[in-house]
Scaffold this motif. Structure first.
Motif, short mmCIF file in Angstrom:
data_model
loop_
_atom_site.label_atom_id
_atom_site.label_comp_id
_atom_site.label_asym_id
_atom_site.label_seq_id
_atom_site.Cartn_x
_atom_site.Cartn_y
_atom_site.Cartn_z
N ILE A 44 61.02 42.98 8.46
CA ILE A 44 61.64 44.05 9.24
C ILE A 44 60.68 45.22 9.40
O ILE A 44 60.53 45.80 10.48
N GLY A 45 59.99 45.56 8.30
CA GLY A 45 59.06 46.68 8.34
C GLY A 45 57.90 46.44 9.28
O GLY A 45 57.51 47.34 10.04
N LEU A 46 57.34 45.25 9.27
CA LEU A 46 56.22 44.94 10.15
C LEU A 46 56.67 44.96 11.62
O LEU A 46 55.95 45.48 12.49
N GLY A 47 57.86 44.43 11.88
CA GLY A 47 58.38 44.48 13.24
C GLY A 47 58.61 45.90 13.70
O GLY A 47 58.34 46.25 14.86
N SER A 48 59.09 46.74 12.78
CA SER A 48 59.33 48.14 13.11
C SER A 48 58.03 48.86 13.45
O SER A 48 57.99 49.69 14.36
N LEU A 49 56.95 48.54 12.73
CA LEU A 49 55.66 49.16 13.02
C LEU A 49 55.19 48.80 14.43
O LEU A 49 54.66 49.65 15.16
N VAL A 50 55.37 47.55 14.83
CA VAL A 50 54.98 47.12 16.17
C VAL A 50 55.79 47.86 17.23
O VAL A 50 55.25 48.38 18.22
N ILE A 51 57.10 47.94 17.02
CA ILE A 51 57.97 48.62 17.98
C ILE A 51 57.65 50.11 18.05
O ILE A 51 57.65 50.71 19.13
N ASN A 52 57.36 50.71 16.89
CA ASN A 52 56.98 52.13 16.88
C ASN A 52 55.73 52.35 17.73
O ASN A 52 55.63 53.36 18.45
N GLY A 53 54.78 51.43 17.64
CA GLY A 53 53.57 51.55 18.45
C GLY A 53 53.86 51.45 19.94
O GLY A 53 53.29 52.20 20.74
N LEU A 54 54.79 50.56 20.30
CA LEU A 54 55.14 50.40 21.70
C LEU A 54 55.86 51.62 22.25
O LEU A 54 55.71 51.97 23.42
N PHE A 55 56.65 52.28 21.40
CA PHE A 55 57.44 53.43 21.85
C PHE A 55 56.70 54.76 21.71
O PHE A 55 57.22 55.79 22.14
N LYS A 56 55.51 54.74 21.11
CA LYS A 56 54.82 55.99 20.82
C LYS A 56 54.59 56.83 22.07
O LYS A 56 54.87 58.04 22.08
N THR A 57 54.09 56.21 23.14
CA THR A 57 53.81 56.96 24.36
C THR A 57 55.07 57.57 24.95
O THR A 57 55.08 58.72 25.40
N LEU A 58 56.16 56.80 24.93
CA LEU A 58 57.44 57.29 25.47
C LEU A 58 57.94 58.49 24.67
O LEU A 58 58.38 59.50 25.24
N ILE A 59 57.84 58.43 23.35
CA ILE A 59 58.33 59.51 22.50
C ILE A 59 57.48 60.76 22.67
O ILE A 59 58.00 61.88 22.78
N VAL A 60 56.16 60.58 22.71
CA VAL A 60 55.27 61.72 22.92
C VAL A 60 55.55 62.36 24.27
O VAL A 60 55.62 63.59 24.41
N GLY A 61 55.72 61.52 25.29
CA GLY A 61 56.01 62.04 26.62
C GLY A 61 57.32 62.81 26.67
O GLY A 61 57.41 63.88 27.29
N ALA A 62 58.34 62.29 25.99
CA ALA A 62 59.64 62.97 25.96
C ALA A 62 59.53 64.32 25.25
O ALA A 62 60.09 65.32 25.71
N SER A 63 58.78 64.36 24.15
CA SER A 63 58.63 65.62 23.41
C SER A 63 57.91 66.67 24.26
O SER A 63 58.31 67.85 24.27
N LEU A 64 56.90 66.25 24.98
CA LEU A 64 56.16 67.19 25.83
C LEU A 64 57.04 67.66 26.99
O LEU A 64 56.98 68.83 27.40
N PHE A 65 57.86 66.76 27.53
CA PHE A 65 58.75 67.11 28.63
C PHE A 65 59.70 68.24 28.22
O PHE A 65 59.84 69.25 28.93
N PHE A 66 60.36 68.08 27.08
CA PHE A 66 61.31 69.09 26.63
C PHE A 66 60.60 70.36 26.17
O PHE A 66 61.13 71.47 26.35
N TYR A 67 59.42 70.20 25.59
CA TYR A 67 58.64 71.37 25.16
C TYR A 67 58.27 72.24 26.34
O TYR A 67 58.28 73.48 26.27
N GLU A 68 57.95 71.61 27.46
CA GLU A 68 57.56 72.34 28.66
C GLU A 68 58.75 72.94 29.40
O GLU A 68 58.58 73.80 30.27
N LEU A 69 59.96 72.52 29.07
CA LEU A 69 61.14 73.05 29.75
C LEU A 69 61.42 74.50 29.38
O LEU A 69 61.97 75.25 30.20
#
Length: 267
Positions: A44-69
């Protein structure tokens, strides 16, 4: 914005802690590592690490979007780091609480409670669908705190939770137990004893639980796991069995009220 994940630097310490705990508990029938359980946690942990990597760009983008609001910006002073950490910890408490009280969110969290053991490897059981809780951190992104500070504090709060998943650390001095989440507090959280269910949701500070009435002292040995027996240690099943049950119940629903109850009622 780019930063090195703190988890990368913490990995050697985490591996060492698991090995040490395994060595200490290997002759204890109650606390020793169970092979299938450990392999499930690791998978489960290894799968979570892979998924976290895939979602990293989306999460960073979302944080910047709200930060700029927002038009304001907080400085990078020390007090802002403290405010950011407290805000993240409270958001984690709220997300954790609702993750036990709302079935749709429970589906993203039940994986973490699927083990009938509690050791450092249990901390690896992060659901592959846990990113739905990202909505709880939007208020922090809207505070005008630089995203690097927010992400660093989030990772520190996440890393803190590793060491509380163990039975080898006894209760700590009273002042520590009063302020911080300790292994004793988190053993209660993972227990399915009647008085332990839905208690001690804090991640770093137990003060939220004391403030909002969800605190429970460890006064008897916890029995770990969830109240509904699991059918398999397969990592896919452990991540999606509750989603399957929700879909089954939705297909049987005959009204909007039933649908809302299935999704947003208690698990």
């Amino acid at each position: 914005m780019e930063q090195e994940p703190l988890l990368l630097y913490a990995t050697p310490v985490i591996v060492l802690a698991v090995l040490l705990e395994y060595f200490i508990t290997r002759h204890d029938d109650h606390k020793k590592y169970d092979g299938p359980d450990f392999r499930a946690s690791l998978g489960i942990g290894l799968g979570s690490l892979v998924i976290n990597g895939l979602f990293k760009t989306l999460i960073v983008g979302a944080s910047l979007f709200f930060y700029e609001l927002v038009p304001w910006r907080l400085p990078t002073s020390g007090w802002v780091w403290v405010v950011a950490y407290l805000a993240i910890d409270f958001c984690n408490y709220l997300a954790h609480y609702l993750g036990h009280r709302v079935r749709l969110l429970w589906a993203t969290h039940v994986t973490h409670h699927s083990s009938e053991h509690l050791n450092f490897s249990t901390a690896f059981r992060n659901s592959w669908t846990q990113h739905l809780k990202i909505v709880f951190f939007i208020p922090v992104w809207l505070m005008g705190i630089h995203p690097v500070i927010v992400f660093t504090c989030y990772q520190l709060d996440l890393l803190y939770q590793f060491w509380i998943h163990t039975e080898v650390i006894p209760k700590l001095p009273r002042w520590v137990e009063y302020v911080f989440v300790t292994p004793s507090h988190h053993r209660v959280h993972h227990g399915k004893n009647e008085q332990y269910i839905d208690k001690n949701f804090g991640t770093t500070f137990i003060l939220w639980d004391r403030l909002f009435g969800t605190f429970q002292e460890e006064d008897e040995r916890p029995v770990y796991g969830i109240t509904k027996p699991l059918e398999s240690q397969n990592v896919v099943y452990l991540n999606f069995h509750e989603w399957t049950d929700i879909w089954r119940d939705l297909r049987r629903a005959r009204s909007l009220r039933q649908v809302l109850g299935i999704l947003f009622g208690p698990p």
